[in-house]
Design a protein around this motif. Structure first.
Motif, mmCIF file in Angstrom:
data_model
loop_
_atom_site.group_PDB
_atom_site.id
_atom_site.type_symbol
_atom_site.label_atom_id
_atom_site.label_comp_id
_atom_site.label_asym_id
_atom_site.label_seq_id
_atom_site.Cartn_x
_atom_site.Cartn_y
_atom_site.Cartn_z
ATOM 1 N N ASP A 111 -14.510 -7.737 -13.535
ATOM 2 C CA ASP A 111 -13.701 -6.648 -14.095
ATOM 3 C C ASP A 111 -13.328 -5.581 -13.066
ATOM 4 O O ASP A 111 -13.167 -4.412 -13.397
ATOM 5 N N THR A 112 -13.184 -5.980 -11.804
ATOM 6 C CA THR A 112 -12.838 -5.037 -10.749
ATOM 7 C C THR A 112 -11.736 -5.620 -9.878
ATOM 8 O O THR A 112 -11.797 -6.784 -9.492
ATOM 9 N N ILE A 113 -10.737 -4.792 -9.608
ATOM 10 C CA ILE A 113 -9.646 -5.172 -8.716
ATOM 11 C C ILE A 113 -9.552 -4.073 -7.664
ATOM 12 O O ILE A 113 -9.621 -2.880 -7.984
ATOM 13 N N PHE A 114 -9.407 -4.480 -6.413
ATOM 14 C CA PHE A 114 -9.311 -3.531 -5.311
ATOM 15 C C PHE A 114 -7.893 -3.500 -4.766
ATOM 16 O O PHE A 114 -7.171 -4.494 -4.819
ATOM 17 N N PHE A 115 -7.524 -2.344 -4.193
ATOM 18 C CA PHE A 115 -6.223 -2.164 -3.559
ATOM 19 C C PHE A 115 -6.410 -1.318 -2.311
ATOM 20 O O PHE A 115 -7.121 -0.311 -2.350
ATOM 21 N N PHE A 116 -5.777 -1.701 -1.232
ATOM 22 C CA PHE A 116 -5.747 -0.849 -0.051
ATOM 23 C C PHE A 116 -4.563 0.097 -0.216
ATOM 24 O O PHE A 116 -3.438 -0.343 -0.470
ATOM 25 N N ILE A 117 -4.820 1.396 -0.100
ATOM 26 C CA ILE A 117 -3.775 2.414 -0.233
ATOM 27 C C ILE A 117 -3.949 3.449 0.873
ATOM 28 O O ILE A 117 -4.988 3.496 1.541
ATOM 29 N N GLY A 118 -2.948 4.282 1.020
ATOM 30 C CA GLY A 118 -3.068 5.412 1.922
ATOM 31 C C GLY A 118 -3.803 6.545 1.221
ATOM 32 O O GLY A 118 -3.693 6.696 -0.004
ATOM 33 N N LYS A 119 -4.537 7.331 1.968
ATOM 34 C CA LYS A 119 -5.249 8.466 1.372
ATOM 35 C C LYS A 119 -4.298 9.459 0.725
ATOM 36 O O LYS A 119 -4.690 10.214 -0.153
ATOM 37 N N ASP A 120 -3.029 9.420 1.161
ATOM 38 C CA ASP A 120 -2.027 10.316 0.603
ATOM 39 C C ASP A 120 -1.320 9.726 -0.617
ATOM 40 O O ASP A 120 -0.443 10.358 -1.202
ATOM 41 N N ASN A 121 -1.707 8.545 -1.051
ATOM 42 C CA ASN A 121 -1.110 7.902 -2.226
ATOM 43 C C ASN A 121 -1.521 8.670 -3.485
ATOM 44 O O ASN A 121 -2.656 9.144 -3.587
ATOM 45 N N ARG A 122 -0.625 8.775 -4.447
ATOM 46 C CA ARG A 122 -0.916 9.521 -5.678
ATOM 47 C C ARG A 122 -2.074 8.931 -6.474
ATOM 48 O O ARG A 122 -2.681 9.611 -7.296
ATOM 49 N N LEU A 123 -2.405 7.655 -6.257
ATOM 50 C CA LEU A 123 -3.530 7.038 -6.959
ATOM 51 C C LEU A 123 -4.880 7.450 -6.371
ATOM 52 O O LEU A 123 -5.922 7.253 -7.004
ATOM 53 N N ALA A 124 -4.885 8.001 -5.162
ATOM 54 C CA ALA A 124 -6.127 8.340 -4.478
ATOM 55 C C ALA A 124 -6.965 9.373 -5.244
ATOM 56 O O ALA A 124 -8.181 9.404 -5.090
ATOM 57 N N VAL B 288 -2.779 -6.741 4.903
ATOM 58 C CA VAL B 288 -3.211 -5.341 4.839
ATOM 59 C C VAL B 288 -3.014 -4.679 6.194
ATOM 60 O O VAL B 288 -2.537 -3.549 6.290
ATOM 61 N N GLU B 289 -3.346 -5.405 7.244
ATOM 62 C CA GLU B 289 -3.224 -4.853 8.596
ATOM 63 C C GLU B 289 -1.780 -4.469 8.929
ATOM 64 O O GLU B 289 -1.537 -3.522 9.675
ATOM 65 N N ALA B 290 -0.827 -5.185 8.332
ATOM 66 C CA ALA B 290 0.584 -4.855 8.558
ATOM 67 C C ALA B 290 0.908 -3.442 8.058
ATOM 68 O O ALA B 290 1.770 -2.765 8.610
ATOM 69 N N TRP B 291 0.215 -2.991 7.022
ATOM 70 C CA TRP B 291 0.458 -1.662 6.455
ATOM 71 C C TRP B 291 -0.373 -0.585 7.143
ATOM 72 O O TRP B 291 -0.053 0.600 7.064
ATOM 73 N N PHE B 292 -1.475 -0.992 7.773
ATOM 74 C CA PHE B 292 -2.372 -0.039 8.413
ATOM 75 C C PHE B 292 -2.588 -0.451 9.860
ATOM 76 O O PHE B 292 -3.567 -1.123 10.196
ATOM 77 N N PRO B 293 -1.662 -0.037 10.741
ATOM 78 C CA PRO B 293 -1.716 -0.464 12.145
ATOM 79 C C PRO B 293 -2.972 -0.008 12.880
ATOM 80 O O PRO B 293 -3.337 -0.587 13.899
ATOM 81 N N GLY B 294 -3.654 0.980 12.348
ATOM 82 C CA GLY B 294 -4.892 1.444 12.968
ATOM 83 C C GLY B 294 -6.087 0.579 12.612
ATOM 84 O O GLY B 294 -7.220 0.902 12.968
ATOM 85 N N GLY B 295 -5.819 -0.497 11.869
ATOM 86 C CA GLY B 295 -6.897 -1.411 11.483
ATOM 87 C C GLY B 295 -7.824 -0.814 10.447
ATOM 88 O O GLY B 295 -7.471 0.118 9.730
#
Length: 162
Positions: free
Chosen positions: A44-57, A98-105
């Motif tokens: 019952d858990t789904i994960f998402f990589f987001i930016g800290k500035d995303n409104r879902l954060a 995911v790495e494509a969205w977060f170039p800093g790894g």
């Protein structure tokens, strides 16, 4: 018609095959498309990589909608989202997309792992029978057994007790 357990199994298979959902905070405006990251050990858990500035954060009560690639399965999920930057989980779920969205790894300063814990769900599987498809083709009426399956569930776990 499939039973709820079968529908739940189909949900996780469909989501793994096409891991894109629309997700948003309740009362927080429009939902946005994100790529689900699945961990089979997390029921019952789904994960998402987001930016800290995303409104879902900011986290909170959350709704997510899923439509399978073949438009034969639909789900509406509700629960709670929160940031869970467990580095072990980040490492486990990390991939080249995911790495494509977060170039800093994995140590990108804007990286956040959003954890969405599903409280309940409603699912529809549109497995129209052959007879139903013929009826639709020629303008006939679809009967209750022809349209597919539906379930309202308190857990998306595939097996009872999981």
């Amino acid at each position: 018609m499939a039973d709820p357990q079968e529908i739940k199994q189909h949900f996780w298979k469909k989501l793994a095959d096409s891991p894109f959902v629309m997700i948003g905070l309740e009362g927080g405006g429009h939902h946005e498309p994100l790529t689900a990251q699945l961990d089979q050990e997390q029921v019952d858990t789904i994960f998402f990589f987001i930016g800290k500035d995303n409104r879902l954060a900011q986290g909170g009560k959350t709704m997510a909608q899923f439509v399978a690639k073949g438009h034969d399965f639909f789900a509406c999920l509700s629960g709670n989202a929160r940031i869970d930057n467990d580095f072990g989980m980040v490492d486990k779920l990390w991939n080249s997309q995911v790495e494509a969205w977060f170039p800093g790894g994995k140590s990108d300063p804007n990286l956040a792992l959003l954890r969405f814990d599903v409280d309940d769900a409603e699912m529809w599987e549109t497995d129209v029978s052959l007879a139903g498809k013929v009826k639709m083709l020629f303008g006939g009426k679809i009967k209750a057994g022809d349209e597919g399956s539906h379930a309202v569930v308190g857990t998306t776990a595939e097996a009872t007790g999981a």
